[in-house]
Design an enzyme around this catalytic site. Structure first.
Site, PDB file in Angstrom:
ATOM      1  N   CYS A   1      31.132  42.140  38.465  1.00  0.00           N
ATOM      2  CA  CYS A   1      30.590  40.803  38.427  1.00  0.00           C
ATOM      3  C   CYS A   1      30.282  40.403  36.997  1.00  0.00           C
ATOM      4  O   CYS A   1      30.626  41.105  36.051  1.00  0.00           O
ATOM      5  CB  CYS A   1      29.298  40.739  39.263  1.00  0.00           C
ATOM      6  SG  CYS A   1      29.466  41.466  40.916  1.00  0.00           S
TER       7      CYS A   1
ATOM      8  N   SER B   1      42.300  53.450  35.439  1.00  0.00           N
ATOM      9  CA  SER B   1      42.990  53.584  34.166  1.00  0.00           C
ATOM     10  C   SER B   1      42.572  54.893  33.494  1.00  0.00           C
ATOM     11  O   SER B   1      41.672  55.582  33.967  1.00  0.00           O
ATOM     12  CB  SER B   1      42.671  52.375  33.285  1.00  0.00           C
ATOM     13  OG  SER B   1      43.472  52.350  32.128  1.00  0.00           O
TER      14      SER B   1
ATOM     15  N   LEU C   1      32.480  39.296  42.041  1.00  0.00           N
ATOM     16  CA  LEU C   1      33.802  39.727  42.472  1.00  0.00           C
ATOM     17  C   LEU C   1      33.568  40.775  43.539  1.00  0.00           C
ATOM     18  O   LEU C   1      33.060  41.861  43.264  1.00  0.00           O
ATOM     19  CB  LEU C   1      34.602  40.313  41.309  1.00  0.00           C
ATOM     20  CG  LEU C   1      35.998  40.849  41.636  1.00  0.00           C
ATOM     21  CD1 LEU C   1      36.915  39.728  42.096  1.00  0.00           C
ATOM     22  CD2 LEU C   1      36.589  41.567  40.434  1.00  0.00           C
TER      23      LEU C   1
END
Length: 626
Positions: free
Chosen positions: A2, A354, A50
């Site tokens: 967020c 990642s 999000l």
């Protein structure tokens, strides 16, 4: 994942509301799913969400049981379920399934000591309505950004600097001291940002703000303590830790994919995760196209791979927007492919894993002292490392004074005191070169030595040189460049990037690995590569680190891109910062092939692009049209 923003001042509630809404709008890309606020006569808190965990019930701000404390939070807590059960057993009542609430009740139960229990990436703020005290913290490594400023009676804080710019009490000024060190480091190297008066909450620190007084304190720092173990034991421990961390970081209520380059780190993560989606980027030319190697690996592993080739036109068209999202200038060329990689992934997934962090934790960089392909020279260096410290340093000084010979750089960096030569992973301009190009107003700033010595002085004198260098990178290069661009480029496209190789559990293991298994005559990141080798073909596990290879050398010798950069270098405002004749001469000679100053040119071009966005145009840049 967020975005958070907030401020404290004496304005009435109704006066605060339109300001916090404007601030939230500036970071809508961090959380397009929903928003929320808490506002009273003391504070305004804003949140953009999000949705990742508890898709229906995790909207913030979140309150404790009696409504006396409220939290806004950006990040992920990977051990939240265990903590949740522990807190429920102690009598705390939860209203959501979200990890945010664990921090809030944990703070009620343990105070600031909750930070030692959190495993994850985070920046958060908790407001106590009764004591009128603000408590906040940033994660151990600085994976999530966190800024603050005190201006004109207002204390403001949040995930991105751009949200501060719309606050009526914000006084926008360029921090003149930031430019000179930037030219060497390629990133904003000071604790105060390029915006005067805007600072970072340092990684591994918490803060309190009460009655106009700000206090910032550390709660964690790296502490390298080697343990006695065999190589095989080290490899086993690393393999087990990577498997556990990848599995932990893959927990999500939305689709998870992975970024995949040609390097060992992202390849290792991908081989363990085995996601439905992997994403790669390239630049068309074989020299710069990692997507070919990524496709070869996914074919071997039986995985799907989606790749994109970025053109020079696209790179230059989007470059101003990239710098806008970064908040501060960052001339690391990998910002460009990372932006497009995140855009590519956002079409399929909301979370990506990642490979950031492995090089800092397990000594993967060649700059730690791996500068020759000659095995014989490397073996000699390892032997000399066994000499007493004074003898090693003396030999290093003699090598530095002697004429250059094959292997001299490797021998010198293997034997010298880290403080004498190592400033981190990026070194663009020598300090003297930067001074020669800058106008007098921009020459006064902390020296490069001052900046790095502030980190080195925290360390015990007997720490191995490699671990000194790791420590410096953990506190400079990693939070101010690597992790910052990872967060900002992914959030520009509303996706969450997770880094399982940079985890507090992984760090605890890395701290214990003997130096001889980190960097030796065989390779960098030696034990880590051996662990990866159990999952990857030899050519991936042993491959030299490339990062994201970007063809700026070719671009700056192509007429249209050269002219584009030259047009910016000739702009009237440039003379405030640089000797224009000198930077134009550098650019022209590079174009004609008379020098190889591409990184220096790109660093100047990056700063000027950033400055034009935030101080001249003062608006979100439009995508160009080459």
């Amino acid at each position: 994942m967020c975005g958070i923003v907030g401020f404290i001042n004496t304005q009435k509630t109704e006066q605060k509301e339109p300001t916090i809404q404007k601030m939230m709008d500036k970071i809508i890309h961090r959380g397009p799913n929903s928003s929320g606020t808490y506002i009273d006569d003391h504070i305004a808190l804003g949140f953009r969400r999000l949705s990742i965990i508890d898709l229906e019930g995790g909207t913030q701000p979140i309150y404790n049981e009696d409504g006396t404390k409220v939290i806004i939070f950006n990040g992920e807590i990977y051990d939240y379920q265990v903590l949740r059960e522990e807190l429920i057993a102690k009598g705390h009542q939860f209203t959501t399934e979200a990890d945010t609430e664990v921090i809030l009740h944990g703070y009620e139960e343990y105070g600031q000591d909750i930070l030692s229990r959190l495993r994850g990436m985070f920046s958060f703020a908790i407001w106590d309505l009764e004591t009128e005290e603000l408590f906040g913290a940033r994660d151990h490594f600085g994976i999530k950004p966190y800024y603050y400023a005190e201006m004109n009676g207002t204390f403001m804080f949040g995930s991105e600097i751009k949200s501060f710019l719309v606050h009526p009490d914000f006084n926008k000024q360029l921090n003149k001291e930031a430019l000179k060190p930037y030219l060497t480091f390629q990133y904003s190297a000071l604790d105060e940002t390029f915006f005067k008066g805007v600072h970072r909450i340092p990684e591994g620190h918490f803060f309190t703000y009460k009655q106009g007084e700000l206090q910032i304190q550390p709660y964690w720092d790296a502490s390298f303590k080697e343990e006695d173990m065999s190589l095989e034991e080290a490899i086993d421990k690393i393999e087990a830790a990577v498997a556990e961390s990848v599995a932990t970081h893959a927990v999500s209520d939305v689709k998870v994919g992975s970024f995949l380059s040609s390097g060992v780190d992202s390849s290792y993560v991908t081989s363990v995760l085995r996601p439905d989606h992997t994403f790669s980027i390239g630049f068309g030319d074989k020299t710069y196209n990692e997507s070919h190697e990524a496709k070869r690996l996914t074919d071997k592993l039986g995985l799907n791979n989606t790749s994109k080739l970025v053109t020079g036109e696209e790179a230059f068209n989007y470059f101003p927007l990239i710098q806008y999202h970064l908040d501060e200038p960052d001339s690391n060329p990998s910002c460009v492919p990372l932006y497009f990689l995140a855009e590519l992934a956002s079409k399929e997934v909301t979370v990506v894993l990642s490979g950031e962090g492995a090089d800092e934790l397990f000594a993967g960089y060649q700059n730690y002292g791996f500068h020759t392909r000659s095995k014989a020279v490397r073996v000699v260096a390892e032997g000399l490392k066994k000499l007493p410290k004074k003898a090693r340093y003396s030999i290093a000084r003699q090598i530095k004074k002697a004429p250059h010979f094959k292997g001299s750089m490797h021998l010198y960096t293997s034997l010298a005191k880290a403080e004498d030569f190592f400033i981190g992973q990026a070194k663009v301009f020598e300090e003297s070169e930067a001074l020669d190009l800058l106008t007098p107003s921009y020459r006064m700033s902390p020296s490069i030595s001052d900046i790095v010595q502030s980190q080195y002085q925290k360390l015990p004198a007997d720490m191995p040189e490699v671990k000194k260098m790791q420590y410096l990178d953990i506190h400079q290069w990693m939070p101010k460049d690597i992790l910052l661009k990872a967060d900002k480029m992914s959030m520009a496209h509303s996706i969450e990037l997770r880094v399982p190789l940079l985890d507090i559990k992984m760090m605890e293991l890395a701290e214990s690995i003997p130096t001889k298994y980190l960097l030796n005559a065989e390779n960098t990141k030696y034990a880590f590569r051996k662990a990866a080798n159990r999952h990857l073909p030899d050519e991936w596990a042993d491959r030299e680190k490339l990062g994201f290879p970007v063809p700026i050398k070719d671009w700056l010798r192509e007429e249209k891109f050269y002219q584009h950069v030259r047009q910016l270098f000739t702009a009237e405002f440039v003379s405030e910062f640089f000797d224009q004749a000198k930077i134009l001469d550098m650019l022209d000679k590079n174009y004609r092939g008379e020098n190889n100053a591409r990184r220096k040119i790109w660093t100047i071009f990056t700063f000027l692009t950033w400055y034009q966005i935030f101080f001249i145009d003062e608006k979100v840049p439009e995508v160009g049209n080459f």
